[in-house]
Design a protein around this motif. Sequence first.
Motif, PDB file in Angstrom:
ATOM      1  N   THR A   1      -7.288   7.096   1.071  1.00  8.74           N
ATOM      2  CA  THR A   1      -7.456   8.265   1.948  1.00  8.74           C
ATOM      3  C   THR A   1      -6.426   9.355   1.647  1.00  8.74           C
ATOM      4  O   THR A   1      -6.577  10.475   2.104  1.00  8.74           O
ATOM      5  CB  THR A   1      -7.349   7.866   3.432  1.00  8.74           C
ATOM      6  OG1 THR A   1      -6.044   7.343   3.681  1.00  8.74           O
ATOM      7  CG2 THR A   1      -8.415   6.839   3.803  1.00  8.74           C
ATOM      8  N   THR A   2      -5.394   9.010   0.867  1.00  5.98           N
ATOM      9  CA  THR A   2      -4.362  10.012   0.553  1.00  5.98           C
ATOM     10  C   THR A   2      -4.640  10.737  -0.757  1.00  5.98           C
ATOM     11  O   THR A   2      -3.923  11.666  -1.116  1.00  5.98           O
ATOM     12  CB  THR A   2      -2.966   9.363   0.478  1.00  5.98           C
ATOM     13  OG1 THR A   2      -2.937   8.418  -0.600  1.00  5.98           O
ATOM     14  CG2 THR A   2      -2.612   8.670   1.784  1.00  5.98           C
TER      15      THR A   2
ATOM     16  N   ILE B   1       0.862  -1.183   0.000  1.00  4.13           N
ATOM     17  CA  ILE B   1       0.000   0.000   0.000  1.00  4.13           C
ATOM     18  C   ILE B   1       0.903   1.239   0.000  1.00  4.13           C
ATOM     19  O   ILE B   1       1.774   1.374   0.842  1.00  4.13           O
ATOM     20  CB  ILE B   1      -0.915   0.037   1.244  1.00  4.13           C
ATOM     21  CG1 ILE B   1      -1.713  -1.251   1.384  1.00  4.13           C
ATOM     22  CG2 ILE B   1      -1.816   1.264   1.211  1.00  4.13           C
ATOM     23  CD1 ILE B   1      -2.725  -1.487   0.305  1.00  4.13           C
ATOM     24  N   PHE B   2       0.667   2.104  -0.978  1.00  4.47           N
ATOM     25  CA  PHE B   2       1.443   3.342  -1.098  1.00  4.47           C
ATOM     26  C   PHE B   2       0.544   4.544  -0.825  1.00  4.47           C
ATOM     27  O   PHE B   2      -0.657   4.508  -1.100  1.00  4.47           O
ATOM     28  CB  PHE B   2       2.000   3.496  -2.525  1.00  4.47           C
ATOM     29  CG  PHE B   2       2.982   2.433  -2.917  1.00  4.47           C
ATOM     30  CD1 PHE B   2       4.326   2.554  -2.587  1.00  4.47           C
ATOM     31  CD2 PHE B   2       2.572   1.315  -3.622  1.00  4.47           C
ATOM     32  CE1 PHE B   2       5.242   1.576  -2.953  1.00  4.47           C
ATOM     33  CE2 PHE B   2       3.475   0.341  -3.999  1.00  4.47           C
ATOM     34  CZ  PHE B   2       4.813   0.463  -3.659  1.00  4.47           C
ATOM     35  N   THR B   3       1.142   5.606  -0.317  1.00  2.00           N
ATOM     36  CA  THR B   3       0.416   6.868  -0.205  1.00  2.00           C
ATOM     37  C   THR B   3       0.654   7.654  -1.478  1.00  2.00           C
ATOM     38  O   THR B   3       1.617   7.394  -2.215  1.00  2.00           O
ATOM     39  CB  THR B   3       0.909   7.700   0.994  1.00  2.00           C
ATOM     40  OG1 THR B   3       2.264   8.070   0.769  1.00  2.00           O
ATOM     41  CG2 THR B   3       0.774   6.932   2.299  1.00  2.00           C
ATOM     42  N   LEU B   4      -0.202   8.627  -1.744  1.00  2.00           N
ATOM     43  CA  LEU B   4      -0.034   9.439  -2.939  1.00  2.00           C
ATOM     44  C   LEU B   4       1.282  10.215  -2.893  1.00  2.00           C
ATOM     45  O   LEU B   4       1.942  10.367  -3.914  1.00  2.00           O
ATOM     46  CB  LEU B   4      -1.215  10.395  -3.120  1.00  2.00           C
ATOM     47  CG  LEU B   4      -1.211  11.186  -4.422  1.00  2.00           C
ATOM     48  CD1 LEU B   4      -1.242  10.251  -5.630  1.00  2.00           C
ATOM     49  CD2 LEU B   4      -2.379  12.157  -4.471  1.00  2.00           C
ATOM     50  N   SER B   5       1.700  10.640  -1.713  1.00  2.00           N
ATOM     51  CA  SER B   5       2.966  11.378  -1.630  1.00  2.00           C
ATOM     52  C   SER B   5       4.154  10.477  -1.968  1.00  2.00           C
ATOM     53  O   SER B   5       5.117  10.917  -2.588  1.00  2.00           O
ATOM     54  CB  SER B   5       3.145  12.032  -0.266  1.00  2.00           C
ATOM     55  OG  SER B   5       3.334  11.066   0.732  1.00  2.00           O
ATOM     56  N   GLU B   6       4.084   9.190  -1.601  1.00  2.00           N
ATOM     57  CA  GLU B   6       5.153   8.247  -1.971  1.00  2.00           C
ATOM     58  C   GLU B   6       5.196   8.061  -3.484  1.00  2.00           C
ATOM     59  O   GLU B   6       6.261   8.106  -4.093  1.00  2.00           O
ATOM     60  CB  GLU B   6       4.926   6.885  -1.306  1.00  2.00           C
ATOM     61  CG  GLU B   6       5.158   6.860   0.187  1.00  2.00           C
ATOM     62  CD  GLU B   6       4.768   5.522   0.798  1.00  2.00           C
ATOM     63  OE1 GLU B   6       5.546   5.032   1.634  1.00  2.00           O
ATOM     64  OE2 GLU B   6       3.703   4.963   0.448  1.00  2.00           O
TER      65      GLU B   6
ATOM     66  N   ILE C   1      -2.963   1.953  -3.974  1.00  2.00           N
ATOM     67  CA  ILE C   1      -2.873   3.297  -3.410  1.00  2.00           C
ATOM     68  C   ILE C   1      -3.774   3.371  -2.183  1.00  2.00           C
ATOM     69  O   ILE C   1      -4.845   2.766  -2.159  1.00  2.00           O
ATOM     70  CB  ILE C   1      -3.266   4.383  -4.448  1.00  2.00           C
ATOM     71  CG1 ILE C   1      -2.931   5.788  -3.954  1.00  2.00           C
ATOM     72  CG2 ILE C   1      -4.731   4.301  -4.812  1.00  2.00           C
ATOM     73  CD1 ILE C   1      -1.479   6.110  -4.004  1.00  2.00           C
ATOM     74  N   ASP C   2      -3.325   4.076  -1.165  1.00  2.00           N
ATOM     75  CA  ASP C   2      -4.163   4.322  -0.002  1.00  2.00           C
ATOM     76  C   ASP C   2      -5.187   5.384  -0.407  1.00  2.00           C
ATOM     77  O   ASP C   2      -4.824   6.537  -0.627  1.00  2.00           O
ATOM     78  CB  ASP C   2      -3.300   4.815   1.161  1.00  2.00           C
ATOM     79  CG  ASP C   2      -4.104   5.133   2.404  1.00  2.00           C
ATOM     80  OD1 ASP C   2      -5.355   5.098   2.345  1.00  2.00           O
ATOM     81  OD2 ASP C   2      -3.485   5.447   3.440  1.00  2.00           O
TER      82      ASP C   2
END
Length: 134
Positions: free
Chosen positions: A83-84, A7-12, A80-81
């Motif tokens: 929530t991000t 799971i990645f965040t959008l910032s990553e 993708i997470d």
Amino acid sequence: MREEAKIFTLSEVSKHNHANDCWIVISGKVYNVTKFLEDHPGGDEVLLSSTGKDATDDFEDVGHSESAREMMEQYYVGEIDPTTIPKKTKYTPPKQPHYNQDKTSEFIIKILQFLVPLAILGLAVGIRIYTKAA
């Protein structure tokens, strides 16, 4: 679906935004499309401009073939997470007061809307009576 998907965040994902390292997000999945940049029919700029955001709409608007969708699987790196990802907001124009270009008050306009047709009717009746009498 895949087991143990990363799971990645959008910032990553957003850090991978250049020709040597290009990741995009489509339909909640993260793809490393770096090796595909040169082969993309629309050119590498199309993919590079889709980094750092949810590119689902961009992808769907083009109308990709089923084989293109299947090809994406080899570039899959995770999810993708959600929530991000910023929520899309529907544009609503600002509320503006009614603009009366000639600055005439509403009251005068309403009076004229009543009196002008009445005057035309009176004139027509007057002409009718005058022409009958003659």
